[in-house]
Structures are given as C-alpha cells and as structure tokens.
Design an enzyme around this catalytic site. Structure first.
Site, short mmCIF file in Angstrom:
data_model
loop_
_atom_site.label_atom_id
_atom_site.label_comp_id
_atom_site.label_asym_id
_atom_site.label_seq_id
_atom_site.Cartn_x
_atom_site.Cartn_y
_atom_site.Cartn_z
N HIS A 143 37.99 48.09 50.93
CA HIS A 143 36.51 47.16 50.92
C HIS A 143 34.99 48.25 51.96
CE1 HIS A 143 33.73 43.39 52.44
NE2 HIS A 143 33.14 44.45 52.37
N LEU A 144 34.38 48.19 50.81
CA LEU A 144 33.14 49.88 51.11
C LEU A 144 32.58 49.55 52.28
CD1 LEU A 144 32.04 52.30 49.58
CD2 LEU A 144 29.87 50.86 48.39
N HIS A 145 33.19 51.25 53.19
CA HIS A 145 32.17 51.08 54.66
C HIS A 145 32.32 52.38 54.18
CE1 HIS A 145 36.50 51.23 55.48
NE2 HIS A 145 36.11 52.91 55.73
N GLN A 146 30.03 53.03 54.96
CA GLN A 146 30.13 54.31 55.24
C GLN A 146 29.74 54.10 56.65
OE1 GLN A 146 27.26 56.20 53.05
NE2 GLN A 146 25.42 55.21 54.08
#
Ligand SMILES: [Zn+2]
Length: 198
Positions: A143-146
C-alpha cells in the site's frame, strides 16, 4: 550503534524485536509499543493497516487529515516526532499505479503537512519520499505511502533523548491533535498562494 556507545546508559532497542512491520531503524525510546499492547495481541491481523486506518476514527487511527482520494496519518513507528505518512485510500502498491487524482492529492497533502509540521515544531528540514517495494525498504510494500519526516539540526543527538522518552502513546495523541488543529489553516494558505484560476 552499540548500547551505551553514543548515548551512555541509554538502552538501544532494535525495531525487529517489536510487533507489526519492522524497519531498519534503531530507536532510543520504546513507549510506542504501548499502543500495540493496548490494542491487543493481534492488532494488524486484518491485512493492511493503511486500508484499516480510514475505517477507524481519527484519534484511534492517528489520522490528521482526510482528503477525497488520499489521507495523512502519524506513523506509529516514527523516525522523528511528527513523522507523517500520506496514503491513497486505494490499496495500490506503486506510485505509477496511482491515478492522477491520487497523485495530485498526495502532493497537496504533503505540502500542507510540511507547513503544519514546520509551524508547530520549528523543524529545520524534511526527508520526503517513498520506498517502492520491499527490497527498497517499504515496510508495508503493498500500500503506497509517502513519508514526511521532519528533521532538526539537533535530532541526531540530544533531541530524541529529551523529547521522545516520555510516554509516546500520549505524545502521539497530542501530536495528532496539534497537527489536525493546524491543518485547515495551512491547507487554506496553500490554496491562497496558488495561481489564480483563468
Ligand atoms: Zn491497503
């Protein structure tokens, strides 16, 4: 870093000993562990934490702002106090899988996060970025996270000891509240400084 080497008398714990997703960082403080103790033995059993968080209330999930396509929350495993993560709601792994709307809102939330954290913490700089794939260091690779990590000139030495050895569950809650409270004004400031629409 050897225990007691750089910080004599301060026990160093390895994140790999902790619950949930470990990272490569060592920490001088431990109380974030309490969050998991209070949450019960298998807090993240239900798959993805970044899918689960938006279904919880903001206080419990440490969410500081919700957008239409993405949201921002405090990292439960902060590198520094105020370490935020900006995620799309959608369970996508890679930045180039994100839609234009998701990319745009993640960027805008990141800008607001910078303004808010700078205002309330007086930090001197930021590390901002995404680890893409487990080999690149992503803890939750699916799950993409910055990451938005505030940095202080002093944070490599005394800051973690002085500021982070208190009860972190409480501090995380207070930090979340302070950021959430300052968010709307900082978001407005961003839209005001944007070029006028034609
Ligand atoms: Zn997810």
């Amino acid at each position: 870093m050897d225990p007691g080497g750089e910080f004599p008398g301060v026990p160093i714990e390895h994140s790999g000993d902790f619950a949930a997703v470990p990272d490569a960082f060592q920490r001088l403080w431990t109380p974030h562990r309490m969050v998991y103790i209070e949450a019960g033995p298998t807090p993240h059993e239900e798959s993805c934490p970044f899918c689960a968080a938006p279904k919880m209330d903001d206080e419990k999930a440490l969410i500081v702002a919700r957008g239409e396509f993405a949201y921002a929350l405090l990292n439960l495993f902060p590198y520094n106090s105020g370490h935020l993560l900006v995620c799309p709601y959608r369970h996508v792994a890679l930045y180039d899988d994100a839609t234009a709307e998701e990319v745009a809102e993640m960027a805008s939330l990141t800008q607001t996060a910078m303004r808010v954290i700078r205002e309330i913490s007086g930090c001197d700089g930021f590390n901002i970025g995404m680890n893409q794939g487990r080999v690149a260091g992503a803890g939750v690779a699916d799950h993409l996270h910055q990451h938005v990590v505030p940095r202080w000139a002093t944070d490599a030495n005394f800051f973690p000891i002085i500021a982070e050895t208190k009860a972190i569950p409480r501090l995380l809650g207070e930090t979340r509240q302070a950021i959430a409270d300052a968010w709307p004004r900082a978001a407005d400031a961003g839209s005001l400084s944007a070029p006028d629409a034609p």
